[in-house]
Design an enzyme around this catalytic site. Structure first.
Site, PDB file in Angstrom:
ATOM      1  N   HIS A  72       0.854  -1.195   0.000  1.00  0.00           N
ATOM      2  CA  HIS A  72       0.000   0.000   0.000  1.00  0.00           C
ATOM      3  C   HIS A  72       0.887   1.241   0.000  1.00  0.00           C
ATOM      4  CE1 HIS A  72      -3.924  -1.930   1.736  1.00  0.00           C
ATOM      5  NE2 HIS A  72      -3.476  -2.544   0.649  1.00  0.00           N
ATOM      6  N   TYR A 202      -9.966   4.855   6.323  1.00  0.00           N
ATOM      7  CA  TYR A 202     -10.367   5.157   7.707  1.00  0.00           C
ATOM      8  C   TYR A 202     -11.485   6.184   7.645  1.00  0.00           C
ATOM      9  CZ  TYR A 202      -5.917   2.987   8.978  1.00  0.00           C
ATOM     10  OH  TYR A 202      -4.883   2.098   9.134  1.00  0.00           O
ATOM     11  N   PRO A 294      -6.042  -0.659  17.890  1.00  0.00           N
ATOM     12  CA  PRO A 294      -5.629  -1.146  16.560  1.00  0.00           C
ATOM     13  C   PRO A 294      -5.657  -0.086  15.466  1.00  0.00           C
ATOM     14  CG  PRO A 294      -7.813  -1.929  17.114  1.00  0.00           C
ATOM     15  CD  PRO A 294      -7.285  -1.270  18.339  1.00  0.00           C
ATOM     16  N   LYS A 298      -0.304  -0.873  14.874  1.00  0.00           N
ATOM     17  CA  LYS A 298       1.051  -0.909  15.422  1.00  0.00           C
ATOM     18  C   LYS A 298       1.352  -2.154  16.251  1.00  0.00           C
ATOM     19  CE  LYS A 298       2.399   2.654  13.456  1.00  0.00           C
ATOM     20  NZ  LYS A 298       3.154   2.315  12.255  1.00  0.00           N
ATOM     21  N   TYR A 386       2.768   6.244  10.305  1.00  0.00           N
ATOM     22  CA  TYR A 386       2.014   5.100   9.781  1.00  0.00           C
ATOM     23  C   TYR A 386       2.955   4.035   9.205  1.00  0.00           C
ATOM     24  CZ  TYR A 386      -1.943   2.588   7.759  1.00  0.00           C
ATOM     25  OH  TYR A 386      -2.878   1.625   7.470  1.00  0.00           O
TER      26      TYR A 386
HETATM   27  C1  PHB Z   1      -6.685  -4.834   9.540  1.00  0.00           C
HETATM   28  O1  PHB Z   1      -6.502  -5.119   8.332  1.00  0.00           O
HETATM   29  O2  PHB Z   1      -7.162  -5.639  10.384  1.00  0.00           O
HETATM   30  C2  PHB Z   1      -6.322  -3.440   9.991  1.00  0.00           C
HETATM   31  C3  PHB Z   1      -5.783  -2.548   9.064  1.00  0.00           C
HETATM   32  C4  PHB Z   1      -5.433  -1.264   9.482  1.00  0.00           C
HETATM   33  C5  PHB Z   1      -5.638  -0.895  10.803  1.00  0.00           C
HETATM   34  C6  PHB Z   1      -6.172  -1.800  11.732  1.00  0.00           C
HETATM   35  C7  PHB Z   1      -6.530  -3.076  11.319  1.00  0.00           C
HETATM   36  O3  PHB Z   1      -5.297   0.363  11.193  1.00  0.00           O
END
Ligand code: PHB
Ligand code: APR
Length: 391
Positions: A72, A202, A294, A298, A386
């Site tokens: 990504h 997000y 989450p 991290k 990130y």
């Molecule tokens: C996930 O793919 O479970 C995932 C991806 C990004 C995040 C948290 C969880 O910030």
């Protein structure tokens, strides 16, 4: 039985530490209370920093990750019905993240360990650690109805938040910092193509946080913020898909491919750090020492950097007969941990709806989001955290 480093826990931290130590010629045994199948049954996050990918490559388990993982280069933020791309790669000087499930990371590490014939005791019961404040620490456990003792030079507590190692440290020797968030994440796994296969999305809408992620080109991972007292039984698939779409911009929502959930669960969110991370011959790593919400993805990456520092310390001890690494481990790891805790807390605070925010607080959140997507400086802060701060 005797070894050099006894590792408690066969999750990502324990398995990666075992692989790094073996590669350096340091004998290690992993003691795990669950079965291998149980460990692999855990559904966890799936975003790897480049540093984590490099460590997996270093121990020779990166092949499937490079074959099946998805790189990504950006992420997307949705608020007020609009989606904004953040060029993570461009803003971080070329760094990227890789979408590859933690379960797959664990599977690859487990397979490699088994192929090397290294010792992992699964389904060990009543695991206890002893004499770690001396020079001959040991672990006792029951396996196949027999009691065993494992003598070691060091014990690595990689046994997660609910493990025995941190719990075995005298209360006056440890300081715990904790923040529990007033909401949870309802996560759904479904064998449908991800709506955004090259950028995690997000969302922050009036109805709450949402996240669009993936595990593979044919398997999606989605989350919506939910109440702490919500139950999975209250969330039919239909309700989940409707809620998720309502929190995204119309164009993205229109492209969501829905389907039956193959996993559905609710997880609480917490920030937690235990200091220090070393107690004599006992060293904590990964979730045993810290937890992040989450949101910033991290958790796994911090476990990886902890065991990188810890393996370096053991390699220095055995190779150069120097205590410097093990004496400096806790301080070195905590420097990176607290920065990741800050980022995870900040992104969680920015992207979720809090019950006690109030009208002014909501205006502050709205203003910060508008500022973020219009400011190279603040977008750079997001991007460099990130992709992972330097080791
Ligand atoms: C996930 O793919 O479970 C995932 C991806 C990004 C995040 C948290 C969880 O910030
Ligand atoms: N004895 C032996 N093993 C134990 C004990 C015990 N008393 N208690 C727990 N364990 C095992 C658990 O069964 C688990 O397999 O320790 C392992 C800890 O693994 P994780 O909880 O996955 O923690 P860690 O390896 O640090 O990985 C951190 O995993 O939990 C996610 O979000 C977290 O991504 C992060 C990553």
């Amino acid at each position: 039985m005797k070894t050099q480093v006894a590792i408690v826990g066969a999750g990502p931290a324990g398995l990666l530490l075992g692989a790094l130590l073996h590669q350096a010629g340091i004998a290690n045994v992993i003691i795990e209370r669950q079965s291998a199948a149980y460990v692999l049954g855990r559904i966890r996050a799936g975003i790897l920093e480049q540093g984590t990918v490099d460590l997996l490559d270093q121990v020779g388990v990166g092949q499937r990750l490079h074959r099946e993982g998805t790189v990504h280069h950006s992420i997307e933020l949705v608020f007020k019905g609009q989606r904004h791309a953040v060029d993570v790669q461009g803003l971080s000087g070329g760094k990227v993240v890789t979408a590859y499930g933690q379960t797959e990371v664990t599977h690859d590490l487990m397979d490699a360990r088994a192929q090397l014939g290294l010792s992992t005791v699964y389904e060990a019961a009543d695991v206890q650690i002893h004499d770690f404040d001396g020079t001959r620490p040991r672990i006792t456990y029951t396996h196949n109805a027999q009691t065993h003792a494992l003598q070691a030079d060091f014990i690595a507590g990689c046994d997660g938040f609910h493990g025995i190692c941190r719990a075995s440290v005298p209360e006056d020797a440890i300081t715990e910092y904790e923040k529990v968030y007033p909401f949870g994440w309802l996560g759904v796994l479904a064998d449908v193509p991800p709506v955004s296969p090259h950028a995690i999305v997000y969302g922050n809408s009036e109805r709450g946080f949402s996240l669009c992620s993936m595990r593979s080109p044919t398997r999606s991972r989605y989350y919506v913020q939910c109440a702490l007292n919500d139950q999975v039984a209250q969330w039919s698939d239909a309700r989940f898909w409707t809620e998720l779409k309502s929190r995204l911009d119309p164009e993205l929502a229109s492209r969501i491919v829905t389907g039956p959930s193959i996993e559905k669960s609710i997880a609480p969110l917490r920030s937690f750090v235990a200091e220090p991370m070393r107690f004599g011959r006992l060293f904590l790593a990964g979730d045993a020492a810290h937890i992040v919400p989450p949101t910033g993805a991290k958790g796994l990456n911090l476990a990886a950097s902890d065991v990188k520092y810890l393996s370096d310390a053991f390699i220095e001890f055995y190779g150069e007969k120097s205590q410097a690494g093990i004496d400096g481990y806790s301080e070195r790891a905590l420097k990176r941990i607290w920065k990741a805790e800050r980022f995870s807390w900040w992104l969680t605070s920015l992207m979720h709806r809090f019950p006690d925010t109030g009208a002014f607080g909501q205006k502050m959140q709205d203003a910060e989001l508008e500022y973020l997507v219009g400011s190279q400086a603040l977008s750079t802060v997001l991007a460099e955290n990130y992709v992972g701060l330097p080791l």
